[in-house]
Design a protein around this motif. Structure first.
Motif, PDB file in Angstrom:
ATOM      1  N   ALA A 292      12.805  16.698   3.510  1.00 32.19           N
ATOM      2  CA  ALA A 292      11.673  17.125   2.689  1.00 32.19           C
ATOM      3  C   ALA A 292      11.138  18.268   3.469  1.00 32.19           C
ATOM      4  O   ALA A 292      10.882  18.496   4.684  1.00 32.19           O
ATOM      5  CB  ALA A 292      10.536  16.244   2.512  1.00 32.19           C
TER       6      ALA A 292
ATOM      7  N   ALA B 191       5.274  18.349   1.446  1.00 33.37           N
ATOM      8  CA  ALA B 191       6.014  18.057   0.368  1.00 33.37           C
ATOM      9  C   ALA B 191       5.208  17.066  -0.633  1.00 33.37           C
ATOM     10  O   ALA B 191       4.302  16.229  -0.327  1.00 33.37           O
ATOM     11  CB  ALA B 191       7.414  17.564   0.356  1.00 33.37           C
ATOM     12  N   HIS B 192       5.199  17.396  -2.073  1.00 33.47           N
ATOM     13  CA  HIS B 192       4.883  16.561  -3.051  1.00 33.47           C
ATOM     14  C   HIS B 192       6.039  15.562  -3.325  1.00 33.47           C
ATOM     15  O   HIS B 192       7.170  16.000  -3.831  1.00 33.47           O
ATOM     16  CB  HIS B 192       4.372  17.325  -4.358  1.00 33.47           C
TER      17      HIS B 192
ATOM     18  N   HIS C 274       2.775  14.420   4.115  1.00 31.12           N
ATOM     19  CA  HIS C 274       3.231  14.892   2.853  1.00 31.12           C
ATOM     20  C   HIS C 274       2.149  14.357   1.676  1.00 31.12           C
ATOM     21  O   HIS C 274       1.432  13.477   1.812  1.00 31.12           O
ATOM     22  CB  HIS C 274       4.667  14.134   2.433  1.00 31.12           C
TER      23      HIS C 274
ATOM     24  N   ASP D 187       8.579  17.554  -5.135  1.00 34.50           N
ATOM     25  CA  ASP D 187       9.938  18.405  -4.522  1.00 34.50           C
ATOM     26  C   ASP D 187      10.891  17.157  -4.102  1.00 34.50           C
ATOM     27  O   ASP D 187      12.053  17.404  -3.992  1.00 34.50           O
ATOM     28  CB  ASP D 187       9.453  18.772  -3.036  1.00 34.50           C
TER      29      ASP D 187
ATOM     30  N   ARG E 220      11.187  18.656  -9.514  1.00 33.90           N
ATOM     31  CA  ARG E 220      11.272  20.324  -9.377  1.00 33.90           C
ATOM     32  C   ARG E 220      12.909  20.794  -9.708  1.00 33.90           C
ATOM     33  O   ARG E 220      13.687  19.704  -9.196  1.00 33.90           O
ATOM     34  CB  ARG E 220      10.881  20.849  -8.242  1.00 33.90           C
TER      35      ARG E 220
ATOM     36  N   ASP F  95      14.651  22.630  -8.104  1.00 30.02           N
ATOM     37  CA  ASP F  95      15.057  22.719  -6.720  1.00 30.02           C
ATOM     38  C   ASP F  95      14.839  21.524  -5.786  1.00 30.02           C
ATOM     39  O   ASP F  95      15.029  21.787  -4.646  1.00 30.02           O
ATOM     40  CB  ASP F  95      14.561  24.005  -5.996  1.00 30.02           C
ATOM     41  N   GLY F  96      14.500  20.511  -6.563  1.00 26.19           N
ATOM     42  CA  GLY F  96      14.023  19.354  -5.946  1.00 26.19           C
ATOM     43  C   GLY F  96      15.197  18.300  -5.666  1.00 26.19           C
ATOM     44  O   GLY F  96      16.396  18.494  -6.000  1.00 26.19           O
TER      45      GLY F  96
END
Length: 201
Positions: free
Chosen positions: A46, A50-51, A71, A115, A144, A146-147
């Motif tokens: 991560a 990060a979420h 996080h 994320d 996301r 891009d997650g």
């Protein structure tokens, strides 16, 4: 209304099941057993701060560790007893009772996509079989572009790995990497566990 999860069917048949499960992990923690392998793996992949969504968070061991690592964690589980234990043992994350098949976090004030989404502890095999594809779709909707979603579960639990990967594909999630353990051993035809790192297709 979606089908009841296999987990909640267990709880309905044995109301003490949740308490047993909670105490089992508390006893393992008191004994000094390593309960954070999955969480260390997620922390390693991560971005910082990060979420992270802990999907099927149980009593909070994965999400609790990740919150302690800095996080921003939201944990969701269908079992209110497990959420209560998470709130007690791991204050910090936002713990929510909810069915993953009906997951709609923007409706609960959490608008930002994630994320990383992690689902450890055989969560996928405790879902009602008719909801597995729907759960994967809901996870994809909260991720996301891009997650990464990271999902781990064992063989012999009624959800063949090939079926899971087909369902993931149909939900718009493609495999980046398949492992046989949370300590990064390669996946093979004889693997009895799968850790799938998935990206939006």
């Amino acid at each position: 209304m979606v089908a009841q999860s296999l987990w909640m069917q267990k709880v309905a048949a044995d109301p003490a099941h949740s308490s047993w499960y909670i105490e089992r992990f508390r006893a393992m923690a008191r004994a000094g057993e390593d309960l954070t392998g999955e969480a260390r793996f997620i922390d390693a992949i991560a971005p910082r701060d990060a979420h992270i969504l802990d999907a099927g968070c149980g009593p909070g061991r994965v999400g609790g560790y990740l919150a302690g690592a800095g996080h921003r964690v939201v944990g969701v589980d269908v079992d209110p007893a497990l959420i209560e234990a998470a709130e007690e043992d791991y204050p910090g994350p936002r713990w929510l009772v909810g069915d993953l098949a009906e997951l709609d976090l923007p409706a609960r004030g959490i608008a930002d996509p994630f994320d990383v989404i992690v689902s450890a502890g055989n969560v996928m095999t405790f879902l009602a079989p008719s909801t597995r594809g729907l759960v994967l779709q809901r996870l994809r909707a909260h991720l996301r572009d891009d997650g990464r979603a990271v999902i781990g579960f064992g063989a012999g639990r009624g959800y063949p790995f090939g079926d899971f990967l087909d369902d993931a594909d149909a939900a718009g999630l493609a495999p980046d990497l398949l492992l046989s353990t949370w300590d990064v051993r390669p996946f093979g035809d004889d693997s009895d566990f799968l850790v799938a790192l998935l990206r939006p297709a």
